[in-house]
Design a protein around this motif. Structure first.
Motif, PDB file in Angstrom:
ATOM      1  N   GLY A  65       0.796  -1.220   0.000  1.00  0.00           N
ATOM      2  CA  GLY A  65       0.000   0.000   0.000  1.00  0.00           C
ATOM      3  C   GLY A  65       0.829   1.270   0.000  1.00  0.00           C
ATOM      4  N   ARG A  66       2.130   1.158   0.246  1.00  0.00           N
ATOM      5  CA  ARG A  66       3.004   2.340   0.261  1.00  0.00           C
ATOM      6  C   ARG A  66       4.051   2.304  -0.851  1.00  0.00           C
ATOM      7  NH1 ARG A  66       6.320   3.267   4.430  1.00  0.00           N
ATOM      8  NH2 ARG A  66       6.594   1.057   4.946  1.00  0.00           N
ATOM      9  N   PHE A  67       4.554   1.116  -1.151  1.00  0.00           N
ATOM     10  CA  PHE A  67       5.613   0.964  -2.150  1.00  0.00           C
ATOM     11  C   PHE A  67       5.042   0.278  -3.392  1.00  0.00           C
ATOM     12  CE2 PHE A  67       9.529   0.682   0.888  1.00  0.00           C
ATOM     13  CZ  PHE A  67       9.114   1.847   1.514  1.00  0.00           C
ATOM     14  N   THR A  68       5.575   0.663  -4.549  1.00  0.00           N
ATOM     15  CA  THR A  68       5.174   0.040  -5.807  1.00  0.00           C
ATOM     16  C   THR A  68       6.405  -0.293  -6.627  1.00  0.00           C
ATOM     17  OG1 THR A  68       3.095   1.293  -5.838  1.00  0.00           O
ATOM     18  CG2 THR A  68       3.809   0.281  -7.904  1.00  0.00           C
ATOM     19  N   ILE A  69       6.502  -1.545  -7.044  1.00  0.00           N
ATOM     20  CA  ILE A  69       7.600  -1.960  -7.909  1.00  0.00           C
ATOM     21  C   ILE A  69       7.079  -2.033  -9.341  1.00  0.00           C
ATOM     22  CG2 ILE A  69       7.182  -4.439  -7.594  1.00  0.00           C
ATOM     23  CD1 ILE A  69      10.262  -4.819  -7.685  1.00  0.00           C
ATOM     24  N   SER A  70       7.913  -1.591 -10.279  1.00  0.00           N
ATOM     25  CA  SER A  70       7.536  -1.652 -11.686  1.00  0.00           C
ATOM     26  C   SER A  70       8.780  -1.881 -12.527  1.00  0.00           C
ATOM     27  CB  SER A  70       6.834  -0.355 -12.118  1.00  0.00           C
ATOM     28  OG  SER A  70       7.690   0.762 -11.956  1.00  0.00           O
ATOM     29  N   GLY A  71       8.556  -2.225 -13.787  1.00  0.00           N
ATOM     30  CA  GLY A  71       9.688  -2.511 -14.651  1.00  0.00           C
ATOM     31  C   GLY A  71       9.502  -1.938 -16.040  1.00  0.00           C
ATOM     32  N   ASP A  72      10.626  -1.636 -16.670  1.00  0.00           N
ATOM     33  CA  ASP A  72      10.646  -1.172 -18.052  1.00  0.00           C
ATOM     34  C   ASP A  72      11.578  -2.104 -18.808  1.00  0.00           C
ATOM     35  OD1 ASP A  72      11.092   0.066 -20.504  1.00  0.00           O
ATOM     36  OD2 ASP A  72      10.967   2.080 -19.659  1.00  0.00           O
ATOM     37  N   ALA A  74      12.266  -2.421 -21.913  1.00  0.00           N
ATOM     38  CA  ALA A  74      13.057  -1.784 -22.967  1.00  0.00           C
ATOM     39  C   ALA A  74      14.330  -1.151 -22.415  1.00  0.00           C
ATOM     40  CB  ALA A  74      12.223  -0.735 -23.696  1.00  0.00           C
ATOM     41  N   LYS A  75      14.269  -0.731 -21.148  1.00  0.00           N
ATOM     42  CA  LYS A  75      15.422  -0.087 -20.519  1.00  0.00           C
ATOM     43  C   LYS A  75      16.158  -1.024 -19.563  1.00  0.00           C
ATOM     44  CE  LYS A  75      13.477   4.573 -20.722  1.00  0.00           C
ATOM     45  NZ  LYS A  75      13.102   5.781 -19.943  1.00  0.00           N
ATOM     46  N   ASN A  76      15.674  -2.272 -19.447  1.00  0.00           N
ATOM     47  CA  ASN A  76      16.279  -3.233 -18.504  1.00  0.00           C
ATOM     48  C   ASN A  76      16.362  -2.646 -17.103  1.00  0.00           C
ATOM     49  OD1 ASN A  76      16.759  -5.030 -20.685  1.00  0.00           O
ATOM     50  ND2 ASN A  76      18.635  -3.910 -21.171  1.00  0.00           N
ATOM     51  N   THR A  77      15.310  -1.956 -16.725  1.00  0.00           N
ATOM     52  CA  THR A  77      15.319  -1.210 -15.475  1.00  0.00           C
ATOM     53  C   THR A  77      14.068  -1.518 -14.659  1.00  0.00           C
ATOM     54  OG1 THR A  77      16.594   0.592 -16.461  1.00  0.00           O
ATOM     55  CG2 THR A  77      15.354   1.112 -14.466  1.00  0.00           C
ATOM     56  N   ILE A  78      14.248  -1.624 -13.352  1.00  0.00           N
ATOM     57  CA  ILE A  78      13.111  -1.690 -12.444  1.00  0.00           C
ATOM     58  C   ILE A  78      13.135  -0.468 -11.537  1.00  0.00           C
ATOM     59  CG2 ILE A  78      12.937  -4.199 -12.484  1.00  0.00           C
ATOM     60  CD1 ILE A  78      14.179  -4.170  -9.632  1.00  0.00           C
ATOM     61  N   TYR A  79      11.969  -0.180 -10.988  1.00  0.00           N
ATOM     62  CA  TYR A  79      11.823   0.982 -10.132  1.00  0.00           C
ATOM     63  C   TYR A  79      11.112   0.568  -8.840  1.00  0.00           C
ATOM     64  CZ  TYR A  79      12.480   3.162 -14.687  1.00  0.00           C
ATOM     65  OH  TYR A  79      12.954   3.509 -15.921  1.00  0.00           O
ATOM     66  N   LEU A  80      11.397   1.313  -7.794  1.00  0.00           N
ATOM     67  CA  LEU A  80      10.667   1.141  -6.549  1.00  0.00           C
ATOM     68  C   LEU A  80      10.198   2.525  -6.109  1.00  0.00           C
ATOM     69  CD1 LEU A  80       9.760  -0.932  -4.384  1.00  0.00           C
ATOM     70  CD2 LEU A  80      11.759  -0.210  -3.050  1.00  0.00           C
ATOM     71  N   GLN A  81       8.903   2.772  -6.269  1.00  0.00           N
ATOM     72  CA  GLN A  81       8.318   4.022  -5.812  1.00  0.00           C
ATOM     73  C   GLN A  81       7.911   3.853  -4.358  1.00  0.00           C
ATOM     74  OE1 GLN A  81       7.877   7.054  -7.442  1.00  0.00           O
ATOM     75  NE2 GLN A  81       7.239   7.764  -5.410  1.00  0.00           N
ATOM     76  N   MET A  82       8.478   4.681  -3.501  1.00  0.00           N
ATOM     77  CA  MET A  82       8.235   4.571  -2.064  1.00  0.00           C
ATOM     78  C   MET A  82       7.503   5.818  -1.592  1.00  0.00           C
ATOM     79  SD  MET A  82      11.886   2.910  -0.882  1.00  0.00           S
ATOM     80  CE  MET A  82      12.880   4.304  -1.421  1.00  0.00           C
ATOM     81  N   ASN A  83       6.286   5.646  -1.112  1.00  0.00           N
ATOM     82  CA  ASN A  83       5.463   6.754  -0.636  1.00  0.00           C
ATOM     83  C   ASN A  83       5.176   6.605   0.856  1.00  0.00           C
ATOM     84  OD1 ASN A  83       5.267   7.733  -3.302  1.00  0.00           O
ATOM     85  ND2 ASN A  83       3.417   6.520  -3.685  1.00  0.00           N
ATOM     86  N   ASN A  84       4.798   7.700   1.471  1.00  0.00           N
ATOM     87  CA  ASN A  84       4.482   7.694   2.904  1.00  0.00           C
ATOM     88  C   ASN A  84       5.576   6.960   3.689  1.00  0.00           C
ATOM     89  OD1 ASN A  84       3.070   8.118   5.291  1.00  0.00           O
ATOM     90  ND2 ASN A  84       1.789   6.302   5.024  1.00  0.00           N
ATOM     91  N   MET A  85       6.782   7.354   3.447  1.00  0.00           N
ATOM     92  CA  MET A  85       7.902   6.658   4.069  1.00  0.00           C
ATOM     93  C   MET A  85       7.971   6.944   5.559  1.00  0.00           C
ATOM     94  SD  MET A  85      10.771   6.963   1.100  1.00  0.00           S
ATOM     95  CE  MET A  85      11.770   5.680   1.866  1.00  0.00           C
TER      96      MET A  85
END
Length: 116
Positions: A65-72, A74-85
């Motif tokens: 509910g606070r963090f979201t993992i996603s991937g691209d 084409a860029k061989n990249t993943i992300y971790l969006q961290m909210n309400n830390m």
């Protein structure tokens, strides 16, 4: 071999947000899962979030509910969006990549500090 380069760590106040990035290079064709682990001082390294090549995600209960993992792909990249830390999110965050029958590869880690 797989090389992983992380970025995006830093200092944030409680309630704030950060986004981590991890780019993979090298023998990336057989990677089936990537993700983030974290390790606080004096504690073990724990899973935060993972994402499969098919897009299936998994989260630790403490970040749901606070963090979201996603991937691209084409860029061989993943992300971790961290909210309400929160201060308990303070740790070194490590990116990892898993290939079948091969020991996972790890990034060098990026420090995330949440002040209260």
């Amino acid at each position: 071999q797989v090389q992983l380069v992380e970025s995006g760590g830093g200092l944030v106040q409680a309630g704030g947000s950060l986004r981590l990035s991890c780019t993979a290079s090298g023998s990336i064709v057989r990677i089936n899962t990537m993700g983030w682990y974290r390790q606080a001082p004096g504690k073990q390294r724990d899973m935060v979030a993972t994402i499969t090549s098919g897009g299936t995600t998994n989260y630790a209960d403490s970040v749901k509910g606070r963090f979201t993992i996603s991937g691209d792909n084409a860029k061989n990249t993943i992300y971790l969006q961290m909210n309400n830390m929160q201060p308990e999110d303070t740790a070194v965050y490590y990116c990892y990549a898993k290939r079948p029958f091969i020991i996972p590869s790890w990034g060098q880690g990026t420090q995330v500090t949440v002040s209260s």
